[in-house]
Scaffold this motif. Structure first.
Motif, mmCIF file in Angstrom:
data_model
loop_
_atom_site.group_PDB
_atom_site.id
_atom_site.type_symbol
_atom_site.label_atom_id
_atom_site.label_comp_id
_atom_site.label_asym_id
_atom_site.label_seq_id
_atom_site.Cartn_x
_atom_site.Cartn_y
_atom_site.Cartn_z
ATOM 1 N N UNK A 114 0.693 -1.217 0.135
ATOM 2 C CA UNK A 114 -0.013 -0.021 0.081
ATOM 3 C C UNK A 114 0.723 1.360 -0.036
ATOM 4 N N UNK A 115 1.893 1.318 0.650
ATOM 5 C CA UNK A 115 2.885 2.277 0.746
ATOM 6 C C UNK A 115 3.536 2.491 -0.406
ATOM 7 N N UNK A 116 3.915 1.419 -1.375
ATOM 8 C CA UNK A 116 4.448 1.281 -2.775
ATOM 9 C C UNK A 116 3.565 2.150 -3.679
ATOM 10 N N UNK A 117 2.376 1.825 -3.608
ATOM 11 C CA UNK A 117 1.192 2.243 -4.590
ATOM 12 C C UNK A 117 0.888 3.659 -4.238
ATOM 13 N N UNK A 118 0.931 3.998 -3.044
ATOM 14 C CA UNK A 118 0.686 5.648 -2.503
ATOM 15 C C UNK A 118 1.943 6.252 -3.112
ATOM 16 N N UNK A 119 3.072 5.743 -3.256
ATOM 17 C CA UNK A 119 4.270 6.725 -3.796
ATOM 18 C C UNK A 119 4.568 6.559 -5.154
ATOM 19 N N UNK A 120 4.092 5.606 -5.858
ATOM 20 C CA UNK A 120 4.481 5.512 -7.247
ATOM 21 C C UNK A 120 3.303 5.185 -8.148
ATOM 22 N N UNK A 122 3.793 12.872 -8.551
ATOM 23 C CA UNK A 122 3.520 14.272 -7.917
ATOM 24 C C UNK A 122 2.689 15.086 -8.900
ATOM 25 N N UNK A 123 1.870 15.755 -8.387
ATOM 26 C CA UNK A 123 1.112 16.601 -9.228
ATOM 27 C C UNK A 123 1.754 17.804 -9.699
ATOM 28 N N UNK A 140 11.271 7.628 -12.110
ATOM 29 C CA UNK A 140 10.300 8.134 -13.138
ATOM 30 C C UNK A 140 8.810 8.258 -12.703
ATOM 31 N N UNK A 141 8.552 7.120 -12.277
ATOM 32 C CA UNK A 141 6.982 6.904 -11.522
ATOM 33 C C UNK A 141 6.974 7.991 -10.472
#
Length: 107
Positions: free
Chosen positions: A54-60, A103-104, A97-98
């Motif tokens: 879940x942390x990975x998906x939130x970051x990338x 980041x908006x 890159x991801x």
């Protein structure tokens, strides 16, 4: 000679009395790096598999299990060498890159 080396030499010269207050202030300010020192040695190697899913998906903004699929689909090379000489492996480069695209308003 780096900016830090010059600044150190200026401090020593000022301490020895070779330059006066005005020279020291002018030169010390002129030899200030615009790039902050980054203590890269304080950080461990990047390992994408150590993140919680879940942390990975939130970051990338992608699922962790999709990384190998993306590497194959995008034909990510084994290593990247950046212009300043930094070398990282393909997955780390993909994650950079991801992260950048996650980041908006940064693209």
């Amino acid at each position: 000679m780096s900016f830090q080396d010059v600044r150190t030499a200026l401090v020593l010269s000022y301490g020895d009395g070779q330059i006066d207050d005005e020279e020291f202030v002018l030169l010390y300010d002129a030899y200030k790096s615009t790039n902050p020192a980054y203590p890269y040695w304080e950080f461990g190697d990047f390992c994408w598999e150590e993140y919680d899913s879940s942390e990975f998906e939130a970051m990338f903004r992608v699922k962790q299990e999709d990384i190998p699929i993306l590497v194959d689909a995008l034909r990510v090379p084994e290593t990247f060498k950046c212009g300043q000489g930094t070398i990282c492996d393909g997955i780390e480069g993909l994650c950079i890159l991801l992260k950048r695209y996650s980041i908006h308003n940064t693209v």
